[in-house]
Design a protein around this motif. Structure first.
Motif, PDB file in Angstrom:
ATOM      1  N   LEU A   4       0.411  -1.255  -0.514  1.00  0.00           N
ATOM      2  CA  LEU A   4       0.274   0.096  -0.822  1.00  0.00           C
ATOM      3  C   LEU A   4       0.542   0.845  -0.393  1.00  0.00           C
ATOM      4  N   GLU A  37       3.197   1.554  -3.575  1.00  0.00           N
ATOM      5  CA  GLU A  37       1.375   1.880  -4.855  1.00  0.00           C
ATOM      6  C   GLU A  37       0.584   2.919  -4.655  1.00  0.00           C
ATOM      7  N   ARG A  38       0.750   3.810  -3.300  1.00  0.00           N
ATOM      8  CA  ARG A  38       0.051   5.015  -3.273  1.00  0.00           C
ATOM      9  C   ARG A  38      -0.829   5.629  -4.232  1.00  0.00           C
ATOM     10  N   TYR A  52      -2.463   3.460  -6.523  1.00  0.00           N
ATOM     11  CA  TYR A  52      -3.783   4.093  -6.100  1.00  0.00           C
ATOM     12  C   TYR A  52      -4.824   4.603  -6.324  1.00  0.00           C
ATOM     13  N   HIS A  91      -6.090   5.167  -9.559  1.00  0.00           N
ATOM     14  CA  HIS A  91      -7.330   4.230  -9.742  1.00  0.00           C
ATOM     15  C   HIS A  91      -8.214   4.659  -9.557  1.00  0.00           C
ATOM     16  N   LYS A  92      -8.366   5.300  -8.239  1.00  0.00           N
ATOM     17  CA  LYS A  92      -9.422   5.658  -7.476  1.00  0.00           C
ATOM     18  C   LYS A  92      -9.611   7.058  -8.690  1.00  0.00           C
ATOM     19  N   ASN A  96     -13.308   1.094  -3.699  1.00  0.00           N
ATOM     20  CA  ASN A  96     -12.846   0.210  -3.124  1.00  0.00           C
ATOM     21  C   ASN A  96     -13.265  -1.251  -2.986  1.00  0.00           C
ATOM     22  N   LEU A 132     -10.712  -2.454  -5.824  1.00  0.00           N
ATOM     23  CA  LEU A 132      -8.798  -2.217  -5.005  1.00  0.00           C
ATOM     24  C   LEU A 132      -8.737  -3.075  -3.996  1.00  0.00           C
ATOM     25  N   THR A 164      -6.355  -6.448  -4.423  1.00  0.00           N
ATOM     26  CA  THR A 164      -5.025  -6.650  -4.156  1.00  0.00           C
ATOM     27  C   THR A 164      -4.644  -7.787  -2.712  1.00  0.00           C
ATOM     28  N   SER A 212      -5.899  -4.440   4.169  1.00  0.00           N
ATOM     29  CA  SER A 212      -6.732  -3.423   3.077  1.00  0.00           C
ATOM     30  C   SER A 212      -7.523  -2.699   3.367  1.00  0.00           C
ATOM     31  N   ILE A 215      -7.438   0.750   2.259  1.00  0.00           N
ATOM     32  CA  ILE A 215      -7.863   1.756   1.083  1.00  0.00           C
ATOM     33  C   ILE A 215      -8.656   2.527   1.037  1.00  0.00           C
TER      34      ILE A 215
END
Length: 132
Positions: free
Chosen positions: A26, A29-30, A33, A36-37, A43, A46, A50, A117, A120
């Motif tokens: 996390l 790769e924030r 993410y 992607h968000k 959520n 994602l 993960t 997770s 996220i």
């Protein structure tokens, strides 16, 4: 009783490794993410992606470990007990418990990964994309 102790130690180690793995993923790769968000991924999507990246590896590792334990348990125990004068033993491992071991390890990993997770949900896309 001894089985419960070893099972608890195994679950504890699995949970600790999975928690460290997911936290590292996390953090690393924030930015991804955040993108992607911002693109509209939910959520749940994602979190599932993960989890699906790690769970097959954990399940295969549990299967390989169980097979190795089934094949090598007698010789390893005999080697450890040879210092006490016991050179031969017959350890019978019930296949049902071996399957339950694989399932237990996998379920513990899935639960630990799903709980980790959940972070996220707290991520905000703008902050994740803009920070360097």
């Amino acid at each position: 009783m001894l089985c419960i102790v070893f099972g608890s130690i195994t679950v504890f180690v699995i949970v600790m490794v999975v928690v460290l793995l997911v936290r590292t993923k996390l953090l690393r790769e924030r930015r991804t993410y955040g993108i992607h968000k911002a693109l509209g991924f939910t959520n749940g999507q994602l979190m599932r992606s993960t989890m699906m990246a790690d769970i097959p590896v954990i399940a295969v590792g549990a299967v390989i470990g169980t097979i190795a334990a089934h094949l090598l348990a007698d010789s390893i125990v005999a080697l450890c007990l040879s210092f006490c004068g016991i050179t031969q033993g017959n350890m019978y491992m019930n296949p049902v418990f071996e399957v339950l071991t694989v399932l237990g390890i996998t379920v513990a990993a899935v639960l630990a990964e799903s709980i980790c997770s959940l972070k996220i949900r707290k991520m905000e896309p703008v902050k994740l994309i803009t920070e360097e």
